[in-house]
Motif scaffolding. Structure first.
Motif, PDB file in Angstrom:
ATOM      1  N   THR A  17       0.838  -1.209   0.000  1.00 23.15           N
ATOM      2  CA  THR A  17       0.000   0.000   0.000  1.00 23.15           C
ATOM      3  C   THR A  17       0.867   1.250   0.000  1.00 23.15           C
ATOM      4  OG1 THR A  17      -1.812  -1.133   1.146  1.00 23.15           O
ATOM      5  CG2 THR A  17      -1.771   1.262   1.278  1.00 23.15           C
ATOM      6  N   LEU A  20       2.356   1.621  -3.496  1.00 27.59           N
ATOM      7  CA  LEU A  20       1.381   2.101  -4.476  1.00 27.59           C
ATOM      8  C   LEU A  20       1.137   3.598  -4.327  1.00 27.59           C
ATOM      9  CD1 LEU A  20      -1.205  -0.834  -4.342  1.00 27.59           C
ATOM     10  CD2 LEU A  20       0.272  -0.239  -6.272  1.00 27.59           C
ATOM     11  N   LEU A  83      -7.123   4.793  -0.364  1.00 27.39           N
ATOM     12  CA  LEU A  83      -6.178   3.675  -0.347  1.00 27.39           C
ATOM     13  C   LEU A  83      -5.468   3.593   0.998  1.00 27.39           C
ATOM     14  CD1 LEU A  83      -4.836   1.383  -1.870  1.00 27.39           C
ATOM     15  CD2 LEU A  83      -3.212   3.033  -2.836  1.00 27.39           C
ATOM     16  N   GLY A  87      -6.610   0.273   2.474  1.00 26.12           N
ATOM     17  CA  GLY A  87      -5.689  -0.662   1.843  1.00 26.12           C
ATOM     18  C   GLY A  87      -4.892  -1.505   2.820  1.00 26.12           C
ATOM     19  N   GLU A  91      -4.430  -5.590   2.660  1.00 20.05           N
ATOM     20  CA  GLU A  91      -3.099  -6.181   2.525  1.00 20.05           C
ATOM     21  C   GLU A  91      -2.817  -7.141   3.669  1.00 20.05           C
ATOM     22  OE1 GLU A  91       1.570  -4.799   1.961  1.00 20.05           O
ATOM     23  OE2 GLU A  91      -0.037  -3.318   1.780  1.00 20.05           O
ATOM     24  N   TYR A  99      -2.128  -9.421  -2.288  1.00 20.22           N
ATOM     25  CA  TYR A  99      -2.824  -8.130  -2.283  1.00 20.22           C
ATOM     26  C   TYR A  99      -2.480  -7.327  -3.530  1.00 20.22           C
ATOM     27  CZ  TYR A  99      -3.668  -3.226  -1.018  1.00 20.22           C
ATOM     28  OH  TYR A  99      -4.052  -1.907  -1.014  1.00 20.22           O
ATOM     29  N   TYR A 103      -5.172  -6.106  -6.221  1.00 19.95           N
ATOM     30  CA  TYR A 103      -5.305  -4.698  -6.614  1.00 19.95           C
ATOM     31  C   TYR A 103      -5.309  -4.556  -8.133  1.00 19.95           C
ATOM     32  CZ  TYR A 103      -4.127   0.323  -6.740  1.00 19.95           C
ATOM     33  OH  TYR A 103      -4.105   1.680  -6.993  1.00 19.95           O
ATOM     34  N   CYS A 106      -8.495  -6.014  -9.730  1.00 20.59           N
ATOM     35  CA  CYS A 106      -9.636  -5.103  -9.544  1.00 20.59           C
ATOM     36  C   CYS A 106      -9.567  -3.953 -10.544  1.00 20.59           C
ATOM     37  CB  CYS A 106      -9.669  -4.571  -8.123  1.00 20.59           C
ATOM     38  SG  CYS A 106     -10.136  -5.800  -6.883  1.00 20.59           S
ATOM     39  N   ALA A 131      -9.229   0.395  -9.217  1.00 17.09           N
ATOM     40  CA  ALA A 131      -8.547  -0.586  -8.375  1.00 17.09           C
ATOM     41  C   ALA A 131      -8.860  -0.356  -6.904  1.00 17.09           C
ATOM     42  CB  ALA A 131      -7.038  -0.519  -8.620  1.00 17.09           C
ATOM     43  N   ILE A 132      -8.892   0.910  -6.489  1.00 17.85           N
ATOM     44  CA  ILE A 132      -9.185   1.227  -5.091  1.00 17.85           C
ATOM     45  C   ILE A 132     -10.624   0.872  -4.742  1.00 17.85           C
ATOM     46  CG2 ILE A 132      -9.333   3.120  -3.413  1.00 17.85           C
ATOM     47  CD1 ILE A 132      -7.004   4.444  -4.959  1.00 17.85           C
ATOM     48  N   VAL A 135     -10.633  -2.473  -3.453  1.00 14.64           N
ATOM     49  CA  VAL A 135     -10.217  -2.509  -2.055  1.00 14.64           C
ATOM     50  C   VAL A 135     -11.415  -2.226  -1.153  1.00 14.64           C
ATOM     51  CG1 VAL A 135      -8.758  -1.392  -0.323  1.00 14.64           C
ATOM     52  CG2 VAL A 135      -7.841  -1.870  -2.603  1.00 14.64           C
ATOM     53  N   GLY A 200     -13.739  -6.619  -6.344  1.00 16.82           N
ATOM     54  CA  GLY A 200     -13.097  -6.718  -5.040  1.00 16.82           C
ATOM     55  C   GLY A 200     -13.872  -7.599  -4.085  1.00 16.82           C
TER      56      GLY A 200
END
Length: 244
Positions: A17, A20, A83, A87, A91, A99, A103, A106, A131-132, A135, A200
């Motif tokens: 996380t 990213l 995130l 996140g 994770e 994870y 991510y 997703c 992507a978030i 999550v 997700g």
């Protein structure tokens, strides 16, 4: 009104996380100075996701690169805040490498639904929000009643409220779904948010089942299965008004 933190500490350092967030920030800073330059549009068309190009067999790499581009400071900071809040727990639940794969998958699912919803679009889609959203969908499945502090700002009125995750994330998803189905034309990829969120939840379902499924929810009552975090800046106290 937006979330600022949750009361759900993770059991391991969320290195992925952090990475990213750092990559998104560094990439943005790399082209931020070019926002007034005429070549920026071409940059987004080159590295952002353009549905028409993808369906014509071009720009396959943009399925990944678009997740690390943002259209401005508020776009970037809003995504990174979500995130940062959610996140670390995902994770913790998946482990670092799984994870990361979660991510990316997703983000790909988000891109797929956006392309399916507007296949002839020649405008570039950028942002990590798809992507978030994944999550968020996974978090909702594992910790539906985790407390999330929401900051309400109304002119000079500031208050922090602790609200359960299923309310915060449920309202967020409902807004994305409503705007996506309504084909709202405001430049936001709502279908990508919906696709990422659903992906997700689906990808997290096996992790929920390994924990016992419905029995896990019954044992934890939908809350994190560990002591909640406490903060010095606590939720604002609202005085009760008794009946006369």
């Amino acid at each position: 009104m937006f979330p600022i933190r949750d009361h759900n500490p993770s059991g391991r350092t969320p290195f992925v996380t952090y990475a990213l967030i750092a990559i998104n920030m560094l990439v943005f800073l790399g082209y931020w100075g070019q926002f007034s330059a005429p070549g920026l549009d071409q940059f987004f068309y080159t590295w952002g996701l353009v549905p028409e190009q993808i369906l014509s067999g071009r720009g396959g790499l943009t399925l990944i690169t678009h997740m690390f581009l943002h259209g401005g400071w508020m776009h970037l900071l809003g995504n990174m805040l979500f995130l940062w809040i959610f996140g670390d727990n995902m994770e913790d639940a998946f482990g670092h490498l799984r994870y990361l794969g979660f991510y990316i998958l997703c983000g790909l699912a988000a891109a797929a639904l956006q392309i399916a919803g507007d296949p002839t679009s020649n405008g570039p889609m950028v942002g990590a929000s798809g992507a978030i959203a994944g999550v968020l969908g996974g978090y909702l499945l594992l910790f539906p009643r985790a407390k999330v502090d929401v900051l309400l700002i109304f002119i000079v009125f500031f208050r922090i409220f602790a609200i359960q995750a299923w309310i915060v994330l449920g309202i967020w998803f409902g807004l994305q779904l409503m705007n996506g189905l309504g084909a709202t034309q405001d430049g936001v990829a709502y279908l990508a948010h919906v696709g990422g969120f659903v992906a997700g939840a689906v990808l997290t379902f096996p992790a929920l089942m390994r924990r016992g499924g419905v029995q896990f929810w019954r044992q934890t009552h939908g809350q994190p299965p560990h002591p909640q975090a406490k903060y010095r800046l606590a939720p604002s106290h609202i005085p009760r008004v008794p009946r006369k």
